[in-house]
Design an enzyme around this catalytic site. Structure first.
Site, PDB file in Angstrom:
ATOM      1  N   ARG A  59      24.512 -24.100  66.708  1.00 52.89           N
ATOM      2  CA  ARG A  59      24.903 -22.680  66.797  1.00 52.89           C
ATOM      3  C   ARG A  59      26.318 -22.462  66.261  1.00 52.89           C
ATOM      4  O   ARG A  59      26.665 -21.392  65.765  1.00 52.89           O
ATOM      5  CB  ARG A  59      24.770 -22.155  68.238  1.00 52.89           C
ATOM      6  CG  ARG A  59      25.175 -20.692  68.392  1.00 52.89           C
ATOM      7  CD  ARG A  59      24.615 -20.036  69.667  1.00 52.89           C
ATOM      8  NE  ARG A  59      24.783 -20.834  70.847  1.00 52.89           N
ATOM      9  CZ  ARG A  59      25.946 -21.008  71.502  1.00 52.89           C
ATOM     10  NH1 ARG A  59      27.041 -20.419  71.066  1.00 52.89           N
ATOM     11  NH2 ARG A  59      26.009 -21.769  72.569  1.00 52.89           N
ATOM     12  N   ASP A 184      26.404  -2.073  53.285  1.00 56.20           N
ATOM     13  CA  ASP A 184      25.113  -2.761  53.315  1.00 56.20           C
ATOM     14  C   ASP A 184      24.636  -2.825  51.861  1.00 56.20           C
ATOM     15  O   ASP A 184      24.297  -1.807  51.256  1.00 56.20           O
ATOM     16  CB  ASP A 184      24.118  -2.001  54.201  1.00 56.20           C
ATOM     17  CG  ASP A 184      22.796  -2.746  54.360  1.00 56.20           C
ATOM     18  OD1 ASP A 184      22.396  -3.463  53.419  1.00 56.20           O
ATOM     19  OD2 ASP A 184      22.155  -2.607  55.415  1.00 56.20           O
ATOM     20  N   LYS A 209      15.303  -9.728  52.320  1.00 57.85           N
ATOM     21  CA  LYS A 209      14.865  -8.928  51.181  1.00 57.85           C
ATOM     22  C   LYS A 209      15.085  -9.698  49.872  1.00 57.85           C
ATOM     23  O   LYS A 209      14.527 -10.766  49.719  1.00 57.85           O
ATOM     24  CB  LYS A 209      15.587  -7.576  51.200  1.00 57.85           C
ATOM     25  CG  LYS A 209      15.592  -6.906  52.586  1.00 57.85           C
ATOM     26  CD  LYS A 209      14.192  -6.568  53.113  1.00 57.85           C
ATOM     27  CE  LYS A 209      14.169  -6.240  54.599  1.00 57.85           C
ATOM     28  NZ  LYS A 209      15.042  -5.151  55.006  1.00 57.85           N
TER      29      LYS A 209
HETATM   30  C1  LIG Z   1      15.753  -4.865  56.182  1.00 54.83           C
HETATM   31  C2  LIG Z   1      17.088  -4.258  56.164  1.00 54.83           C
HETATM   32  C3  LIG Z   1      18.015  -4.508  57.182  1.00 54.83           C
HETATM   33  C4  LIG Z   1      17.685  -5.351  58.403  1.00 54.83           C
HETATM   34  O1  LIG Z   1      17.338  -6.643  58.076  1.00 54.83           O
HETATM   35  P1  LIG Z   1      16.388  -7.598  58.964  1.00 54.83           P
HETATM   36  O2  LIG Z   1      16.470  -8.890  58.247  1.00 54.83           O
HETATM   37  O3  LIG Z   1      15.013  -6.991  58.971  1.00 54.83           O
HETATM   38  O4  LIG Z   1      16.959  -7.633  60.337  1.00 54.83           O
HETATM   39  C5  LIG Z   1      19.265  -3.935  57.076  1.00 54.83           C
HETATM   40  N1  LIG Z   1      19.592  -3.147  56.031  1.00 54.83           N
HETATM   41  C6  LIG Z   1      18.717  -2.885  55.039  1.00 54.83           C
HETATM   42  C7  LIG Z   1      19.137  -2.017  53.908  1.00 54.83           C
HETATM   43  C8  LIG Z   1      17.435  -3.420  55.073  1.00 54.83           C
HETATM   44  O5  LIG Z   1      16.582  -3.139  54.095  1.00 54.83           O
END
Ligand SMILES: *Cc1c(COP(=O)(O)O)cnc(C)c1O
Length: 394
Positions: A59, A184, A209
């Protein structure tokens, strides 16, 4: 960083795994699937605890996870990267690490819904206030700003109607008011956009993603510009516990090696599909930053190397026509998520943005009949044919 690393970002991706195994020289980083590490002596154990050097417990630090972090920091041009179990673990760790009771946050209204919802519904319980606005217009940010605002958190392009925020203007504004800018960057990946270069302080990704790209693992990361802030966030992450598992890190490292190839192929497909859809009689509107009619087309060209592979569209006939299109598609997979090698299609009002009220969706420009396409790496002709045949049925 650029000068001692003269390679192109696509080369850095291909070689993301070089040199991790000093013991046997394995080309690919081994999966150090261990929860804990043996200390050769009490003195050495004490030294590791005192200095933070070497390995103690997964961790806290793990060699496979560390290899992924070193590469992601390099790709985003950050000082340090902190890998997390999911994208949401990255977002919540950032909130916990950067905010205190009494602080205020300004964020993008249409951003990934849970990033907004945990702020509105959970952090509000700890007296952190927030306002979510259309960040493609700086005026909205100015109006929402308060003396207590400590964080501007933008998603750009913002899911799902792909509004683009001006990264440099956001960074300058936040810094002039003693706040930080977090971005993000999931939708474009570091291949197409590098927010730290425009002044952002923290970059967040859902590695689930584009970076992993194969729909088979979850993951997230925070990439930080300032070393002290990175160290502070690392402590919060380790103690909150949203860290990444070594096997997960290994899968994502494997995906990372083809990131540039996949992003470029899917973007090429998306450009063709967006052009096709915008001329289609059954399509009312197409949202894609690569189309000249997109409101931030010029801005997108200035700050990103490309418009990416996410397209949203409104089919004529509203909700029912959108549903008919989704049910007719054969090659496009009806599934949430994005940035996968397969083309995915979903309906935000009933799926990803169903946690918002219809009023909130309307205010964020999310039409009830909106369809979101995450274009993958199939042959463009096959995708176009699937769309053409399905549009006949709605
Ligand atoms: C999918 C996504 C998240 C969250 O990610 P997870 O891996 O599902 O927790 C955050 N921001 C964006 C733009 C996303 O597409």
């Amino acid at each position: 960083m650029e000068s001692d690393r003269p390679y192109d970002i696509s080369t850095l991706c291909v070689h993301a795994d070089d040199g991790a195994d000093e013991q046997y020289g394995a080309l690919v980083t081994p999966i150090f699937q261990t929860s804990t590490f043996r200390f050769p002596s009490v003195e050495e154990g004490a030294r590791r605890f005192a200095t933070g050097e070497g390995y103690i417990y997964t961790r806290l630090k793990n060699p496979t996870v560390r290899q992924l972090e070193l590469n992601l920091a390099r790709l985003e041009k950050g000082t340090a990267a902190l890998a997390t179990a999911t994208g949401m673990a990255a977002v919540s760790t950032m909130y916990f690490g950067l905010l205190s009771a009494g602080d205020h946050v300004v964020g993008t209204d249409g951003m990934y819904a849970p990033s907004r919802l945990i702020m509105e519904r959970e952090f509000s319980r700890f007296s952190v206030a927030c306002d979510f606005v259309d960040t493609s217009d700086m005026e909205n940010i100015r109006k929402a700003w308060k003396p207590a605002t400590k964080l501007l958190f933008v998603e750009t392009p913002a899911n799902p109607v792909l509004k683009v925020a001006d990264l440099k203007a956001c960074a300058d504004f936040a810094h002039a008011h003693g706040a930080l800018l977090a971005v993000d960057n999931t939708l474009l990946s570091p291949i197409l956009q590098q927010p730290l270069l425009f002044g952002a302080d923290v970059v967040v990704h859902s590695l689930t993603k584009h970076v992993n790209g194969h729909s088979d693992a979850l993951g997230g990361v925070l990439i930080v510009r300032d070393a002290e802030r990175a160290a502070r966030l690392r402590k919060v992450l380790i103690n909150l516990g949203g860290t990444m598992d070594p096997h997960q890190a290994w899968l994502i490292l494997r995906g990372l090696r083809t990131l540039a190839l996949r992003v470029s192929k899917s973007q090429e497909n998306a450009r063709r599909i967006a052009a096709y859809l915008s001329g289609h009689p059954k399509v009312e509107r197409v949202f894609y930053p690569g189309l000249p009619d997109h409101p931030q087309f010029e801005l997108s060209r200035r700050q990103a190397k490309g418009p990416g592979s996410m397209i949203s569209l409104i089919v004529k006939g509203g909700y029912n026509a959108g549903v008919a299109l989704l049910n007719a598609l054969k090659l496009h997979v009806l599934a949430v998520s994005l940035g996968s090698i397969e083309s995915l299609v979903q309906h935000p009002a009933s799926m990803t943005h169903s946690g918002m009220t219809p009023q909130e969706r309307a205010a964020s420009g999310i039409d009830e009949g909106l369809v979101r396409l995450s274009v993958g790496c199939e042959e463009a002709e096959d995708l176009l044919k699937d769309l053409e045949e399905s549009l006949k049925k709605c």
